[in-house]
Structures are given as structure tokens and as C-alpha cells.
Design an enzyme around this catalytic site. Structure first.
Site, mmCIF file in Angstrom:
data_model
loop_
_atom_site.group_PDB
_atom_site.id
_atom_site.type_symbol
_atom_site.label_atom_id
_atom_site.label_comp_id
_atom_site.label_asym_id
_atom_site.label_seq_id
_atom_site.Cartn_x
_atom_site.Cartn_y
_atom_site.Cartn_z
ATOM 1 N N GLU A 80 51.378 35.808 54.914
ATOM 2 C CA GLU A 80 52.820 35.768 55.215
ATOM 3 C C GLU A 80 53.555 36.787 54.336
ATOM 4 O O GLU A 80 53.440 36.754 53.099
ATOM 5 C CB GLU A 80 53.358 34.361 54.939
ATOM 6 C CG GLU A 80 54.873 34.222 55.028
ATOM 7 C CD GLU A 80 55.432 34.486 56.410
ATOM 8 O OE1 GLU A 80 54.956 33.856 57.363
ATOM 9 O OE2 GLU A 80 56.340 35.341 56.543
ATOM 10 N N ASP A 144 39.672 45.309 46.220
ATOM 11 C CA ASP A 144 39.859 46.735 46.537
ATOM 12 C C ASP A 144 40.200 47.571 45.297
ATOM 13 O O ASP A 144 40.066 48.792 45.331
ATOM 14 C CB ASP A 144 40.982 46.910 47.567
ATOM 15 C CG ASP A 144 40.710 46.143 48.845
ATOM 16 O OD1 ASP A 144 39.537 45.856 49.129
ATOM 17 O OD2 ASP A 144 41.684 45.811 49.552
HETATM 18 O O1 F6P Z 1 42.534 43.376 50.673
HETATM 19 C C1 F6P Z 1 41.238 42.910 50.570
HETATM 20 C C2 F6P Z 1 40.510 43.062 51.849
HETATM 21 O O2 F6P Z 1 39.320 42.431 51.579
HETATM 22 C C3 F6P Z 1 40.307 44.491 52.358
HETATM 23 O O3 F6P Z 1 39.286 45.183 51.717
HETATM 24 C C4 F6P Z 1 40.068 44.266 53.831
HETATM 25 O O4 F6P Z 1 40.455 45.387 54.583
HETATM 26 C C5 F6P Z 1 40.980 43.130 54.117
HETATM 27 O O5 F6P Z 1 41.111 42.402 52.926
HETATM 28 C C6 F6P Z 1 40.536 42.268 55.267
HETATM 29 O O6 F6P Z 1 41.015 40.977 55.102
HETATM 30 P P1 F6P Z 1 41.599 40.000 56.221
HETATM 31 O O7 F6P Z 1 40.710 40.037 57.387
HETATM 32 O O8 F6P Z 1 41.623 38.689 55.520
HETATM 33 O O9 F6P Z 1 42.975 40.493 56.543
#
Ligand code: F6P
Length: 365
Positions: A80, A144
Site C-alpha cells: 500500500e 536489493d
Molecule cells: O524489493 C524487493 C523485491 O524482492 C525485488 O527484488 C523484486 O523485484 C520485488 O521485490 C518483487 O516483489 P513482489 O512480487 O512482492 O512485489
């Protein structure tokens, strides 16, 4: 008797993608806040959504005892982003409503401060709420490692261990079948995880979003390896990596091209390009959410606990509008304006790129 604290009551939430170390950080904030300063702690469920919907509860010591090693977050999370609704909303009404509700609930709960554990998005929202008059303290978490203002975020070290083990395991099967193995790692628009795991796992080629790759360079490197008697190769690719042709396109055209090609992710695109250019048998692995799951590494436990305890000190002193950070070997804090609306990418002159190249790794350029 508890030491005197400016903050008497605070709310705590975890937002964005989860990662190992979140519970260690919650404990790191709550234990000194409660034990040393006697603060009242309100747990907010599921990130900013919980504050919006007033989904909150009194956090008691038994809630934050014994959680140091546990993966995920005891508070739950969501993506959110209350301020984001404003731009999607032509008349801003939804965003205004959400921000208004958050401010109302913050006051109704009697909070002196809101502690937010999250990545770029979470700390940006924290910064915008601070500009709206709320007291906010942020903690940097993400696998990240792309948050401006801190050298390291917790979550990164655990993900690095997981990714490195996966690369290690690919080596034996790659060797058995004389294949090229392409492994895709997370990282959003930054290449930190791929770069570090690639170096730790001895990747032969590492592809980062910051260095758009040339498939011809990759193909020649693989052929050179084969000529020198190496029967297999490991290619580590960051999820945000792109070719030099794609780098010239705007986002919409790039998306359309990828859809037309029917490639779900970069590992499959790169694997197909390698097969086309070299004729070598190539397989793709997308490591995915295992990188975010499970227990935190020892380094993440230490970092999350240190940053948590530093956040408790900011609360006690009433130093609001700040994100705790690691600056070299020192734990400190920066204004929430520092990480807001930015991404920390790998600088092309980063020493780790030189390190990779020095040991014979091709960066695809
Ligand atoms: O920000 C962390 C992370 O793991 C990124 O590396 C990845 O792109 C993203 O979250 C994906 O997460 P979600 O599917 O939960 O949005």
C-alpha cells in the site's frame, strides 16, 4: 525505573516486500524501547494498509521475544502506497482520503512517532508523511540493497547467501551436462545482489541493469571458454538487466517487444539468445522468492539489531524525520529526505565490478 524518553507511544509497521531480518529489527527497536525506556508500542498490521484501516494492536513483550531468528515479519506487510493513489486519481480524492485517514488514525492512536521498516517506497512514504506533520523514523530493509543513505540494508546478506548457494549448486549440474546455466536473481532495478552473488559464486558472466549487455560479447566469451577446455559456464543475471538495444527503447516499446517474444523474464531471454548465437545447450533458472524467505543470516541479525536499537535511541531523544543507516562501520541516521524517491544503483566504477573482471568474469560489455 525506566530512563526518560521523549517518545511515550509509537506505532511500528513493516511495508513492501518482506525479507529476512525484519523480525530481528522489530525486536531491536522494541526491546530497548520497552525495557529501557518504558515506551508503549502499537503494532500496525500489513504496512501502511493497517494504519489506513486502523488494524492495530498493543505490542507486548511476549510478541517481540524469541523472534530474532524468525523469517518474514510478525506484523505482516503490504505494498500500500497511500500517496501513489494521488497520481492515478485524476481528482486526487482517493489519495487525499488515504493520507487523511492515516493522519487521523495516527492521532487517534495517540502516537508520538511512527516507525517504518521498509525499502525505498516505505521510506519515501515515511518522508512524505513527515512533511504532512507526522513524526516518523525509518529503517532500511531490502534484499536489493538499493536504498540511498545507507551502505547496507538488512535482508541483503541473507539473500546473498541463498543466491550464492544456488549458484554453487548449479555448477555441478552444469558440469555434468556441459551446459550453460543462466540464473536470474532479484534486485529490482539495481544489480547489487547479482554482482555480489556472481562474485561469491564464481559466475563466468554477470549481467547488471546498470551495464546494458551486448549478446555478441557474451557469445564470444562463452566460445573462448569452450575453446580453452571449459565445458560449462554460469551466467548470473539481475532481474532488471537489459540488452543494449533494449536500453535505447522507451519503457513501453521494451515491454511490447518482450511480450511479443513471449519471454517471462530476462533469464529466458538471455538463455535463448545464447543458444541462438552459440548453439550451446543452455538452461534458465529463476531463483525467485526463495531469496526473500527463511531465517536471517548472522550478519543480517547483527545489522537489523543494531539499526533497531539505534532507532529506539532516536525515539527516546525525539529525533524524528530520520532513517537509521550504516555509514562505513558506524550506525547513524540521515534525514528521510535522503532516501526519498531515489534508487541506489551500482556505479559503473564500483570496485566490485573491477574485482569481477580481474578474476576473468565477463560483464557482458
Ligand atoms: O524489493 C524487493 C523485491 O524482492 C525485488 O527484488 C523484486 O523485484 C520485488 O521485490 C518483487 O516483489 P513482489 O512480487 O512482492 O512485489
Amino acid at each position: 525505573m525506566a530512563n526518560v524518553s521523549v517518545t511515550k507511544t509509537f506505532g511500528i509497521l513493516t511495508a513492501g516486500g518482506d525479507c529476512p531480518g525484519l523480525n530481528a529489527a522489530i525486536r531491536g527497536v522494541c526491546r530497548p524501547a520497552y525495557d529501557r525506556y518504558g515506551m508503549r508500542i502499537i503494532g500496525i498490521a500489513n504496512g501502511y494498509r493497517g494504519l489506513l484501516e486502523n488494524n492495530t494492536f498493543l505490542l507486548k513483550p511476549e510478541n517481540f521475544w524469541g523472534i530474532l531468528t524468525r523469517g518474514g515479519t510478525i506484523l505482516g506487510s503490504s505494498r500500500e502506497k497511500p500517496f501513489k493513489s494521488r497520481s492515478k486519481d485524476t481528482d486526487n480524492s482517493l489519495g487525499e482520503y488515504k493520507v487523511g485517514m492515516i493522519k487521523e488514525n495516527y492521532r487517534a492512536l495517540g502516537l508520538d512517532c511512527l516507525v517504518v521498516l521498509g525499502g525505498n517506497g516505505t521510506n519515501t512514504t515515511g518522508c512524505l508523511l513527515a512533511r504532512e506533520g507526522l513524526n516518523v523514523v525509518g529503517l532500511p530493509k531490502t534484499i536489493d540493497n538499493d536504498i540511498v543513505g545507507t551502505d547496507l540494508s538488512f535482508g541483503f546478506s541473507s539473500a546473498l547467501d541463498i543466491a550464492t548457494e544456488a549458484i554453487d549448486r548449479l555448477h555441478s549440474t552444469a558440469q555434468s551436462h556441459s551446459r550453460v546455466m543462466v540464473i536470474e536473481l532479484m534486485g529490482h532495478k539495481a544489480g547489487w545482489l547479482a554482482l555480489y552473488a556472481g562474485v561469491a559464486g564464481g559466475g563466468d558472466i554477470i549481467l547488471l541493469p546498470e551495464l546494458p549487455y551486448d549478446i555478441n560479447v557474451i557469445a564470444r566469451h562463452l566460445e573462448d571458454r569452450a575453446r580453452s577446455g571449459k565445458s560449462f559456464s554460469i551466467v548470473v543475471v539481475a532481474e532488471g538487466a537489459l540488452s543494449k538495444e533494449e536500453a535505447l527503447m522507451d519503457k513501453k516499446d521494451r515491454k511490447r517487444r518482450r511480450q511479443e517474444e513471449g519471454s517471462p523474464s530476462v533469464a529466458y531471454r538471455v538463455a535463448r539468445e545464447i543458444e541462438r548465437e552459440t548453439g550451446m545447450e543452455t538452461r534458465a533458472t529463476v531463483l525467485g522468492y526463495t531469496q526473500r524467505g527463511g531465517i536471517p543470516s548472522a550478519s543480517d541479525r547483527v545489522l537489523a539489531t543494531s539499526l533497531g536499537a539505534a532507532a529506539a535511541e532516536l525515539l527516546a531523544r525525539g529525533h524524528y524525520g530520520r532513517m537509521v543507516c550504516l555509514d562505513g562501520s558506524r550506525v547513524g541516521s540521515v534525514s528521510l529526505d535522503v532516501p526519498a524517491e531515489k534508487i541506489k544503483t551500482v556505479p559503473p566504477d564500483h570496485y566490485m565490478i573491477d574485482t569481477a573482471v580481474a578474476v576473468g568474469t565477463c560483464m557482458g560489455i
